[in-house]
Scaffold this motif. Structure first.
Motif, PDB file in Angstrom:
ATOM      1  N   VAL A  83       0.731  -1.117   0.084  1.00 15.65           N
ATOM      2  CA  VAL A  83      -0.092  -0.088   0.141  1.00 15.65           C
ATOM      3  C   VAL A  83       0.875   1.220  -0.153  1.00 15.65           C
ATOM      4  CG1 VAL A  83      -1.827   1.194   1.219  1.00 15.65           C
ATOM      5  CG2 VAL A  83      -1.867  -1.342   0.940  1.00 15.65           C
ATOM      6  N   PRO A  84       1.983   1.269   0.935  1.00 16.84           N
ATOM      7  CA  PRO A  84       2.583   2.557   0.883  1.00 16.84           C
ATOM      8  C   PRO A  84       3.386   2.946  -0.344  1.00 16.84           C
ATOM      9  CG  PRO A  84       3.057   1.178   2.812  1.00 16.84           C
ATOM     10  CD  PRO A  84       2.288   0.574   2.100  1.00 16.84           C
ATOM     11  N   THR A  85       4.110   1.692  -0.959  1.00 17.82           N
ATOM     12  CA  THR A  85       4.487   1.700  -2.303  1.00 17.82           C
ATOM     13  C   THR A  85       3.713   2.283  -3.524  1.00 17.82           C
ATOM     14  OG1 THR A  85       6.155   0.006  -1.588  1.00 17.82           O
ATOM     15  CG2 THR A  85       6.159   0.582  -3.910  1.00 17.82           C
ATOM     16  N   LEU A  86       2.672   1.611  -3.426  1.00 16.03           N
ATOM     17  CA  LEU A  86       1.601   2.318  -4.296  1.00 16.03           C
ATOM     18  C   LEU A  86       1.234   3.787  -4.428  1.00 16.03           C
ATOM     19  CD1 LEU A  86      -0.879  -0.833  -4.981  1.00 16.03           C
ATOM     20  CD2 LEU A  86       1.172  -0.015  -6.500  1.00 16.03           C
ATOM     21  N   ALA A  87       1.273   4.293  -3.175  1.00 11.18           N
ATOM     22  CA  ALA A  87       0.989   5.474  -2.501  1.00 11.18           C
ATOM     23  C   ALA A  87       2.174   6.565  -3.128  1.00 11.18           C
ATOM     24  CB  ALA A  87       0.658   5.592  -1.028  1.00 11.18           C
ATOM     25  N   ALA A  88       3.433   6.009  -3.497  1.00 14.67           N
ATOM     26  CA  ALA A  88       4.336   6.601  -3.792  1.00 14.67           C
ATOM     27  C   ALA A  88       4.465   6.681  -5.385  1.00 14.67           C
ATOM     28  CB  ALA A  88       5.852   5.835  -3.399  1.00 14.67           C
ATOM     29  N   VAL A  89       3.590   6.333  -6.064  1.00 16.65           N
ATOM     30  CA  VAL A  89       3.428   6.435  -7.451  1.00 16.65           C
ATOM     31  C   VAL A  89       2.395   7.773  -7.514  1.00 16.65           C
ATOM     32  CG1 VAL A  89       2.536   5.812  -9.647  1.00 16.65           C
ATOM     33  CG2 VAL A  89       3.709   4.044  -8.013  1.00 16.65           C
ATOM     34  N   PRO A  90       3.176   8.865  -8.234  1.00 20.33           N
ATOM     35  CA  PRO A  90       2.139   9.961  -8.398  1.00 20.33           C
ATOM     36  C   PRO A  90       1.044   9.998  -9.372  1.00 20.33           C
ATOM     37  CG  PRO A  90       4.640  10.282  -9.417  1.00 20.33           C
ATOM     38  CD  PRO A  90       4.478   8.794  -9.000  1.00 20.33           C
ATOM     39  N   ALA A  91       0.009  10.675  -8.832  1.00 21.60           N
ATOM     40  CA  ALA A  91      -1.244  10.380  -9.483  1.00 21.60           C
ATOM     41  C   ALA A  91      -1.248  11.094 -10.846  1.00 21.60           C
ATOM     42  CB  ALA A  91      -2.293  11.319  -8.507  1.00 21.60           C
ATOM     43  N   SER A  92      -0.337  11.840 -11.211  1.00 22.20           N
ATOM     44  CA  SER A  92      -0.018  12.704 -12.316  1.00 22.20           C
ATOM     45  C   SER A  92       0.042  11.415 -13.511  1.00 22.20           C
ATOM     46  CB  SER A  92       0.768  13.795 -12.431  1.00 22.20           C
ATOM     47  OG  SER A  92       2.068  13.126 -12.015  1.00 22.20           O
ATOM     48  N   LEU A  93       0.556  10.402 -13.238  1.00 19.88           N
ATOM     49  CA  LEU A  93       0.789   9.307 -14.150  1.00 19.88           C
ATOM     50  C   LEU A  93      -0.447   8.620 -14.701  1.00 19.88           C
ATOM     51  CD1 LEU A  93       4.090   7.688 -12.629  1.00 19.88           C
ATOM     52  CD2 LEU A  93       3.881   9.417 -14.593  1.00 19.88           C
ATOM     53  N   GLY A  94      -1.560   8.850 -13.914  1.00 20.26           N
ATOM     54  CA  GLY A  94      -2.907   8.450 -14.460  1.00 20.26           C
ATOM     55  C   GLY A  94      -3.147   7.215 -13.521  1.00 20.26           C
ATOM     56  N   PRO A  95      -4.113   6.566 -13.966  1.00 24.47           N
ATOM     57  CA  PRO A  95      -4.867   5.512 -13.100  1.00 24.47           C
ATOM     58  C   PRO A  95      -4.169   4.308 -13.151  1.00 24.47           C
ATOM     59  CG  PRO A  95      -6.411   5.651 -14.792  1.00 24.47           C
ATOM     60  CD  PRO A  95      -5.303   6.970 -14.855  1.00 24.47           C
ATOM     61  N   MET A  96      -3.777   3.555 -12.203  1.00 22.38           N
ATOM     62  CA  MET A  96      -3.213   2.146 -12.270  1.00 22.38           C
ATOM     63  C   MET A  96      -4.423   1.172 -12.102  1.00 22.38           C
ATOM     64  SD  MET A  96      -0.152   2.000  -9.642  1.00 22.38           S
ATOM     65  CE  MET A  96      -0.883   2.983  -8.252  1.00 22.38           C
ATOM     66  N   ARG A  97      -4.381   0.271 -13.251  1.00 20.85           N
ATOM     67  CA  ARG A  97      -5.114  -0.725 -13.260  1.00 20.85           C
ATOM     68  C   ARG A  97      -4.860  -2.219 -12.998  1.00 20.85           C
ATOM     69  NH1 ARG A  97      -6.183   3.090 -16.845  1.00 20.85           N
ATOM     70  NH2 ARG A  97      -8.326   3.889 -17.464  1.00 20.85           N
ATOM     71  N   THR A  98      -3.663  -2.565 -13.003  1.00 17.94           N
ATOM     72  CA  THR A  98      -3.093  -3.627 -12.822  1.00 17.94           C
ATOM     73  C   THR A  98      -1.779  -3.479 -11.760  1.00 17.94           C
ATOM     74  OG1 THR A  98      -3.694  -4.502 -14.754  1.00 17.94           O
ATOM     75  CG2 THR A  98      -2.258  -5.879 -13.541  1.00 17.94           C
ATOM     76  N   VAL A  99      -1.698  -4.451 -10.895  1.00 19.34           N
ATOM     77  CA  VAL A  99      -0.542  -4.386 -10.177  1.00 19.34           C
ATOM     78  C   VAL A  99      -0.088  -5.826  -9.982  1.00 19.34           C
ATOM     79  CG1 VAL A  99       0.447  -3.939  -7.703  1.00 19.34           C
ATOM     80  CG2 VAL A  99      -1.417  -2.433  -8.700  1.00 19.34           C
ATOM     81  N   MET A 100       1.435  -6.115 -10.068  1.00 17.18           N
ATOM     82  CA  MET A 100       1.922  -7.228 -10.068  1.00 17.18           C
ATOM     83  C   MET A 100       2.947  -7.235  -8.964  1.00 17.18           C
ATOM     84  SD  MET A 100       2.487  -8.542 -14.177  1.00 17.18           S
ATOM     85  CE  MET A 100       3.577  -7.062 -14.708  1.00 17.18           C
ATOM     86  N   VAL A 101       2.859  -8.369  -7.975  1.00 20.30           N
ATOM     87  CA  VAL A 101       3.964  -8.407  -7.129  1.00 20.30           C
ATOM     88  C   VAL A 101       4.465  -9.872  -6.753  1.00 20.30           C
ATOM     89  CG1 VAL A 101       2.680  -6.457  -5.651  1.00 20.30           C
ATOM     90  CG2 VAL A 101       1.953  -8.688  -5.107  1.00 20.30           C
ATOM     91  N   ASP A 102       5.412  -9.867  -6.025  1.00 20.46           N
ATOM     92  CA  ASP A 102       6.054 -11.161  -5.850  1.00 20.46           C
ATOM     93  C   ASP A 102       5.494 -11.798  -4.412  1.00 20.46           C
ATOM     94  OD1 ASP A 102       7.751 -10.168  -3.783  1.00 20.46           O
ATOM     95  OD2 ASP A 102       9.412 -10.130  -4.737  1.00 20.46           O
TER      96      ASP A 102
END
Length: 162
Positions: A83-102
């Motif tokens: 959750v904190p790592t996804l919050a570090a992605v700037p909103a200006s890059l647009g919406p994230m639809r898919t997240v892949m994690v190990d």
């Protein structure tokens, strides 16, 4: 101390030794990093040794392979970092639809938190460690898996999507 005093007043003898104030000097096995006090001792490599370190996470765009978000923490467990790592992605890059994690980042609570947010997002996570070496059977086309049954848990949904 107040509980011990209350026991004495009630006519009962307090159990255990009398508490002592902490020592003003460190014990021989106490450790402190004077150079970098914010770092922590963490397992390193394959987990057979420890190092003074930080836990760094990066969010990478899968198309451009550019790092789009990064953060550093002193928490040794990756399961708390999604959750904190996804919050570090700037909103200006647009919406994230898919997240892949190990598998080290996967936790049901984190997936629920990410997929339960206002924006539609799907998390794909490895559920177990696998060899890095792929065989021909790993590259062959496979039929689409059946959709998970209604009421399936996060782990069951992810296992059926592989």
């Amino acid at each position: 101390m107040a509980a011990r005093q209350a026991q004495r007043e009630a006519g009962k003898k307090p159990r255990g030794p009398e508490p002592q104030p902490p020592s003003a000097t460190p014990l021989p096995k106490d450790q402190f990093n004077f150079t970098d006090p914010e770092s922590r001792i963490m397992k390193a490599g394959s987990g057979d040794h420890f190092e003074q370190a930080y836990n760094a996470q990066a969010a990478v765009d899968t198309e451009s392979l550019l790092i789009v978000g990064a953060r550093v923490s002193d928490a040794p467990n990756d399961k708390e970092q999604l959750v904190p790592t996804l919050a570090a992605v700037p909103a200006s890059l647009g919406p994230m639809r898919t997240v892949m994690v190990d598998t080290g980042v996967f936790s049901e609570a984190a997936v629920r938190a990410v997929e339960g947010e206002a924006r539609p997002m799907t998390v794909y996570a490895a559920l177990e460690r696998q060899s890095h070496h792929r065989g021909v059977s790993d590259l062959e086309q496979r039929p689409e898996p059946e959709p998970p049954p209604a009421g399936a848990g996060v782990r069951e949904k992810l296992a059926m999507s592989c």
